[in-house]
Scaffold this active site. Structure first.
Site, PDB file in Angstrom:
ATOM      1  N   GLU B 189      25.086   1.299  10.158  1.00 43.01           N
ATOM      2  CA  GLU B 189      25.983   2.033   8.366  1.00 43.01           C
ATOM      3  C   GLU B 189      26.873   2.625   9.290  1.00 43.01           C
ATOM      4  O   GLU B 189      27.819   2.792   7.791  1.00 43.01           O
ATOM      5  CB  GLU B 189      24.918   3.014   8.088  1.00 43.01           C
ATOM      6  N   SER B 470     -36.062  22.815 -14.125  1.00 46.77           N
ATOM      7  CA  SER B 470     -37.076  22.694 -13.728  1.00 46.77           C
ATOM      8  C   SER B 470     -35.774  23.021 -11.454  1.00 46.77           C
ATOM      9  O   SER B 470     -36.416  23.333 -10.722  1.00 46.77           O
ATOM     10  CB  SER B 470     -37.603  21.727 -12.667  1.00 46.77           C
TER      11      SER B 470
END
Lengths: 143, 772
Positions: B189, B470
């Site tokens: 780059e 229950s």
């Protein structure tokens, strides 16, 4: 006559019980629960007998607990706690983990936390075991 | 001419005047320009400094599952392990040669673990084999060097908490950037990066020549600094003014900061791909995204690929366009070689390697939304939303992917077999809420807020508060069993119907599920059969206040129903709230807060918050032992027995079914030695499901439990509890030899009166029965 029969039957029964007890002791030194494999074949209702001991403490957890004890001996209670936390991940139902954790808290002077850990340890050892007796002594010493 | 001469001075005077005026204007304009330009430069400089020195990025929080720890003696199913390896994007292969791969041969599995870092430290890549038999790890062996006692895999990142920008990123310091990455960047780059001042005339000239030669744009002249400025400060607009600003800011950035600072910012900022609607920024995150490992563990060819992708992350995406990506990677390697960064051998070897990309990313944006919801709620008390979405926190949760995956699979499979599950045939199809915790630690291991595991919406596990039926009964029986001088497991309970006149004049008449009364029966059997009338009688005998106190001690928060209907479960709770109170029962009467998080660290793995294990004894272990014995009986012979059509009988469990009026809710809560699971099945519109606890939720629970190797429930007997022979009719102590004698755990044996057998024959026949 009836008394005589009862006496003989009683002796016979005691002898068989004694033999059975000896066999159990011989076969099951350090009884521990066994991991149940996911594909284990036999289905059906589990037996009515109570499995009193919790899981085996794996070698890796034992090594970690030894590391914790060494750290504690060197006055590094924070280091000891880190070891114990790791050991707990490997053996969360092992009373040994909480017994040592209680000792760490006791060393740090955190007596309430120490008591909770000892109580937890006590609940994980069978009540009549030597480990449970030792934990009871430690609990009494805290009070 | 004279006229000209005459005129000339006049003209020259005018023009002199004009010249003076013009030059004054020019000077003024110049001055204005200088002032404005200066102001602009000051503005740009402030911009450069403000963003570069402040918080440059909003960093999402990373949310991790628990790291799987492998050790000898561990309960482990290899199929489940393979599922987890697949989740972590490990590749199955025949010859394990690189990190991130594994092979399996029967009950042996060889794993080449990736190197990784967590809050507990750094873990290098390691190649090891484990041997499993009967779902237990029998041995482990490292391919090289000494075998460790524990091998942990990297924790699966299952979610992120993202800022509005939806950017995924992890930060690295300059000194953490691999040399190969810096070399690849410079070679590809910006060759003069360490020489120029932010803008490179040489680079521009080089690019111009290359572009002229090619007749099209083949090379850019922007330096890394300019690229950073463009990405960091400016828009993507293509204009001369933007180009000028870019150059000016690049010069400023270069003047103010070191080359290392600039390169570090670049490496953390660069866009390198897309995961759904989340953008992947920075090389550190890209490395995890494409290779499943931290940048530090990448080889030179992998670094070259990442750098090559800078030019076009989508165009060179190695998963979608592998040929292009390979060519680009090799170009980067060639440039590195030409610039003298790597020698010929390295270049040739690296260029010859295939792409090392994992088949899929090793993380997802939100794989387990219901669990993430719980994590966010537990964090919200301590961390503001802004901090969670911007400071790069690492959140280490208790989620166990193997548990979660099996829970999802079981719900998926079992739901299909339940009537009313189909969405096509039912306007309000069946839905699910489920929680799985570790019995020993209170850690939440799995959570389902919907029958679809990926669904992100109403979280039924946390927010669907429904009557629990229950499931409340353990609290009623526990309240009684805490009085050892009055109740034991064989205390006779009456199941005769009754009516209780309420203050509003109405009569409360509890009914059993089968509509019948069952006379008198032992407490344990009444519990196992889940009889409503016997339970209501017992609860009223013990006292509503006492039952409510027990519920509080078990960990139930919020308002409690003040009426007797509480005794039969007319109390709304979410599955998570139920799990809280069953956790106390499963852990022998110890309250341990349910935790979904172990630790939170900052972006650099420094711990900020810990959520340690806490425990407090709240119920006498003796009473809990008796309750567990009754719950075990429920699974052996009571309403939960159908579970053992699939569960191995060696897996001892305890549990309770729950069904509400008109079958609106189907509940099950049960535990082994390792895991507690609470499951609710019902409809969002609260209409009837046609299911009981046993025909609905229990099936889902069983399917899940059958897939996980685990320890059976162990019940260490407290010293004050004895196993005694008790007559099952009268509830009195008797002899083993007596008919009807049953071994029962009793707390406080002196409280239980003794009775002898009625005849010698009965004693003898009982004795014989006891042997056979």
């Amino acid at each position: 006559m009836v008394l005589g029969i009862r006496f003989i039957v009683g002796i016979f029964q005691q002898t068989i019980l004694w033999l059975l007890l000896s066999l159990v002791v011989a076969c099951a030194s350090g009884p521990t629960a066994k991991i149940v494999a996911s594909q284990e074949g036999q289905v059906g209702a589990p037996s009515a007998t109570y499995q009193e001991t919790s899981q085996t403490v794996p070698k890796a957890a034992q090594t970690l607990l030894m590391g914790a004890q060494q750290a504690l001996d060197q006055g590094d209670s924070r280091g000891a706690e880190r070891y114990i936390e790791k050991a707990q991940r490997l053996a969360p139902s092992a009373g040994e983990v909480y017994a040592l954790w209680g000792a760490v808290y006791a060393t740090e002077g955190q007596l309430d936390l120490a008591q909770s850990m000892y109580q937890r340890a006590l609940a994980l050892f069978p009540g009549n075991s030597s480990q449970a007796s030792a934990i009871r002594e430690r609990l009494n010493a805290l009070r | 001419m004279p006229a000209k001469k005459k005129k000339a001075p006049k003209k020259s005077a005018t023009s002199a005047k004009k010249g003076i005026f013009r030059s004054a204007l020019t000077y003024k304009l110049l001055a204005v320009f200088v002032v404005l330009f200066g102001a602009w430069l000051i503005y740009l400089d402030a911009q450069v400094r403000y963003k570069f020195e402040g918080n440059r990025w909003q960093l999402p929080a990373q949310v991790y599952a628990r790291a799987l720890e492998l050790y000898e003696g561990q309960a482990l199913n290899l199929d489940n392990l393979e599922k987890e390896l697949n989740l972590l994007a490990y590749e199955k292969t025949n010859a394990v040669a690189k990190a991130g791969t594994y092979s399996r041969n029967g009950q042996r599995i060889r794993i080449f673990r990736r190197g990784h870092q967590t809050v507990e430290g750094e873990f290098p890549a390691v190649d090891f084999t484990i041997h499993v038999a009967g779902d237990v790890v029998k041995s482990m062996r490292a391919a090289q060097g000494q075998t460790a006692a524990i091998y942990n895999l990297e924790p699966y990142k299952f979610a992120g908490l993202y800022p509005a920008s939806k950017e995924e990123r992890q930060l690295l310091r300059y000194d953490e950037l691999p040399e190969g990455l810096v070399a690849a960047l410079i070679a590809t780059e910006d060759r003069d990066f360490f020489e120029h001042h932010g803008v490179s005339p040489k680079g521009i000239a080089r690019a111009a020549i290359a572009n002229l030669k090619a007749g099209r744009t083949v090379q850019g002249g922007s330096t890394l600094t300019q690229q950073l400025v463009k990405n960091f400060y400016l828009t993507r607009e293509r204009s001369l003014s933007r180009k000028v600003n870019e150059a000016l800011m690049a010069l400023m950035l270069d003047a103010r900061y070191t080359k290392e600072d600039i390169l570090e910012a670049y490496a953390n900022d660069i866009y390198l791909g897309q995961s759904g609607n989340t953008a992947i920024h920075g090389f550190a995150m890209a490395s995890l995204f494409y290779f499943g490992k931290a940048l530090v563990y990448c080889d030179i060819d992998e670094l070259a690929l990442l750098v090559g992708m800078v030019k076009g992350p989508s165009y060179y995406d190695p998963r979608r366009n592998p040929d292009r990506a390979l060519a680009r990677r090799n170009l980067v390697l060639k440039l590195m070689h030409e610039e003298g960064w790597i020698d010929e051998d390295v270049w040739r070897n690296a260029s010859a390697r295939a792409l090392q990309t994992s088949k899929k990313p090793t993380f997802q944006a939100n794989r387990y939304p219901a669990f993430l919801d719980l994590v966010k709620r537990q964090l919200s008390a301590e961390y503001p939303e802004e901090a969670l979405r911007s400071e790069g926190l690492k959140i280490y949760t208790t989620l166990d992917p193997q548990i979660q995956m099996n829970l999802e699979a079981s719900i998926d499979t079992q739901m299909a077999s339940l009537p009313g599950a189909s969405e096509a045939q039912n306007p309000s199809p069946l839905q699910v809420g489920a929680v799985v915790t570790a019995v020993g630690t209170g850690e939440v291991l799995g959570l389902m807020g919907d029958k679809r595991g990926r669904f992100s919406g109403f979280n039924r596990a946390l927010d669907a508060r429904r009557a629990i039926g229950s499931l409340i009964k353990p609290a009623v029986y526990l309240s009684a069993l805490r009085h050892p001088n009055k109740y034991n497991l064989l205390s006779p309970l009456s199941d005769q119907g009754f009516g209780l006149e309420m203050s509003n004049g109405e009569t409360w008449e509890p009914k059993n599920f089968d509509g019948k009364s069952h006379g008198s029966l032992p407490l344990m059997d009444a519990f196992a059969k889940s009889l409503n009338i016997a339970t209501a009688r017992l609860g009223l005998e013990v006292g509503l206040d006492e039952v409510r106190d027990t519920l509080r001690e078990l960990g139930v928060e919020g308002d409690l129903n003040p009426y007797p209907s509480l005794l039969l479960g007319a109390q709304a709770m979410s599955p998570f709230e139920v799990a809280k109170f069953y956790q106390t029962i499963a852990s022998n009467g110890f309250n341990m807060p349910l935790r979904a998080i172990r630790e939170v660290s900052d972006a650099r793995y420094q711990v900020i918050s810990r959520y340690p294990f806490q425990v407090q004894q709240v119920i006498e272990p003796e009473a809990t032992f008796l309750l567990q014995a009754a719950m075990r009986e429920t699974m052996r012979k009571g309403t939960g027995r159908s579970a053992y059509r699939r569960l191995p009988k060696a897996l001892v469990t305890a549990g309770k079914t729950g069904t509400t009026n008109d079958n609106r809710d189907s509940w099950f809560a049960g535990f082994s030695g390792d895991y507690l699971g609470v499951i609710w099945v019902g409809k969002d519109d609260n209409s009837s499901t046609q299911l009981t606890g046993a025909s609905g939720a229990l099936k889902l629970w069983t399917g899940f439990m059958a897939a996980i190797p685990q320890y059976p429930l162990a019940m260490p007997r407290p010293s004050a509890v004895d196993l005694l022979w008790v007559d099952k009719q009268t509830g009195r102590r008797t002899d083993e030899a007596c008919a009807g004698a049953r071994p029962i755990p009793i707390w406080g044996s002196t409280n239980v009166p003794y009775q002898t057998c009625e005849s010698g024959f009965e004693s003898f026949s009982g004795w014989l029965k006891s042997w056979f």
